[in-house]
Design an enzyme around this catalytic site. Structure first.
Site, PDB file in Angstrom:
ATOM      1  N   LYS A  10      19.567  31.873  -3.045  1.00  0.00           N
ATOM      2  CA  LYS A  10      19.271  33.217  -3.557  1.00  0.00           C
ATOM      3  C   LYS A  10      18.209  33.115  -4.644  1.00  0.00           C
ATOM      4  O   LYS A  10      18.024  32.039  -5.253  1.00  0.00           O
ATOM      5  CB  LYS A  10      20.520  33.896  -4.113  1.00  0.00           C
ATOM      6  CG  LYS A  10      21.247  33.181  -5.263  1.00  0.00           C
ATOM      7  CD  LYS A  10      20.748  33.484  -6.658  1.00  0.00           C
ATOM      8  CE  LYS A  10      21.504  32.727  -7.752  1.00  0.00           C
ATOM      9  NZ  LYS A  10      20.841  32.679  -9.048  1.00  0.00           N
ATOM     10  N   ASP A 135      28.482  33.433  -8.873  1.00  0.00           N
ATOM     11  CA  ASP A 135      27.513  33.723  -7.809  1.00  0.00           C
ATOM     12  C   ASP A 135      28.120  33.669  -6.407  1.00  0.00           C
ATOM     13  O   ASP A 135      27.461  34.029  -5.431  1.00  0.00           O
ATOM     14  CB  ASP A 135      26.359  32.704  -7.846  1.00  0.00           C
ATOM     15  CG  ASP A 135      25.328  33.048  -8.913  1.00  0.00           C
ATOM     16  OD1 ASP A 135      25.297  34.222  -9.346  1.00  0.00           O
ATOM     17  OD2 ASP A 135      24.571  32.152  -9.295  1.00  0.00           O
TER      18      ASP A 135
END
Ligand code: ATP
Length: 296
Positions: A10, A135
């Site tokens: 990401k 995350d």
């Protein structure tokens, strides 16, 4: 039975520290995005216990590996009682702000539900993920998402599409914990509530106005740059090669750049690779593509 899955990285288009909460965590508002660079994880049913194989020197193969922790948590939660051999083909830089370890953990929870035949409710999946790291829950959804709370409360947004990205890493490992432990005082005031959005629409409007260029920003960038001046040089170099936007991702040290064409991006890739840096071309990965690639 063998299952092989990609474990995508990401980037953070934006990351705001809204303040320090009474419980010691930082209240964040971040715009997350899956991108098309990935590790590859292979899961094989095997004997009893959890076996991890990875030949990257900075990735432990013991019970501290996030993949091991994810498998253990799922086993304890479901009582699966089965073994697994997991091979991590590590392509992503480690402690790099692009979520490699978190993504590996999320993919492990997804894969082992199938391999061990222990499906769990989405609510339980998110709660196990959040225990492993802030995350992790994002990687159950992918695409473009708003993350609030510790970054683990995830709201899917319309996909942002950028075709020509470059990710650059100088091999500087920046442990997330160190970054948060050394934030300048102006970022850690307990003022979160005043800055919190009233609604998801308000949050999105504050971050990305449709049709306008993304206002990239990362509150962690200057504190990390002060400690690692090489990152300032990399950012400047990427700007000189014609990037439309350049930003550090997450808590660093990976820097990403947005280009208008493949030619420009490839030129920058050659420039940075020749300088001896890890540099990878990428594009944004939409939520649909991301979920399809994981069989979700
Ligand atoms: P990332 O690189 O995943 O974006 P990060 O920038 O948030 O992560 P940290 O939270 O500091 O970095 O995590 C990196 C640490 O996690 C390293 O010390 C690494 O050895 C450890 N680790 C454990 N399991 C893994 C894994 N499967 N992949 C990568 N790192 C792992």
């Amino acid at each position: 039975m063998i299952l092989t899955l990609p474990s995508f990285a990401k980037i953070n288009w934006t990351l705001e520290i809204l303040g320090k909460r009474p419980d010691g965590y930082h209240e964040l508002r971040t715009l997350l995005q899956t991108v098309s660079v990935a590790d590859e994880l292979t899961f094989e049913l095997a004997g009893q216990g959890i076996e991890i194989h990875c030949d990257h020197p900075d990735v432990p193969c013991d019970e501290t590996n996030l993949v091991h922790r994810a498998a253990t948590l799922l086993d304890e939660f479901t009582g699966a009682g089965k073994g697994v051999r997991i091979t991590i083909n590590k392509q992503l830089p480690v402690a790099a702000g692009i979520g490699g370890g978190s993504s590996n953990a999320a993919v492990t929870l997804i894969a082992l539900q199938k391999l061990w035949n222990v499906p769990i409710a989405p609510r339980d999946l998110f709660s196990l993920g959040a225990k492993l790291g802030a995350d992790v829950p994002f990687f159950f959804i992918g695409g473009t998402c708003l993350g609030v709370g510790r970054g683990d409360e995830i709201y899917p947004l319309a996909d942002i599409n950028e075709e020509f990205l470059l990710l650059v890493n100088a091999g500087i490992a920046v442990p997330t914990r160190d970054v948060y432990a050394n934030l300048p005082p102006e970022l850690t005031k307990q003022s979160a509530v005043a800055k919190m959005p009233l609604s998801l629409e308000a949050a999105y409007a504050a971050i990305a106005r449709p049709g306008e260029p993304l206002p990239l920003s990362n509150d962690l960038e200057s504190p990390v740059f002060v400690r690692h001046p090489l990152l300032i040089e990399i950012k400047e170099r990427l700007k000189r090669t014609g990037a439309r936007g350049v930003l550090m991702s997450g808590s660093g040290s990976t820097i990403f750049a947005i280009f208008d064409s493949a030619d420009e991006r490839d030129g920058a890739n050659r420039d940075l690779s020749n300088a001896g840096l890890w540099s990878a071309s990428a594009r944004t990965l939409s939520r649909a593509e991301y979920q399809r690639s994981l069989g979700l």
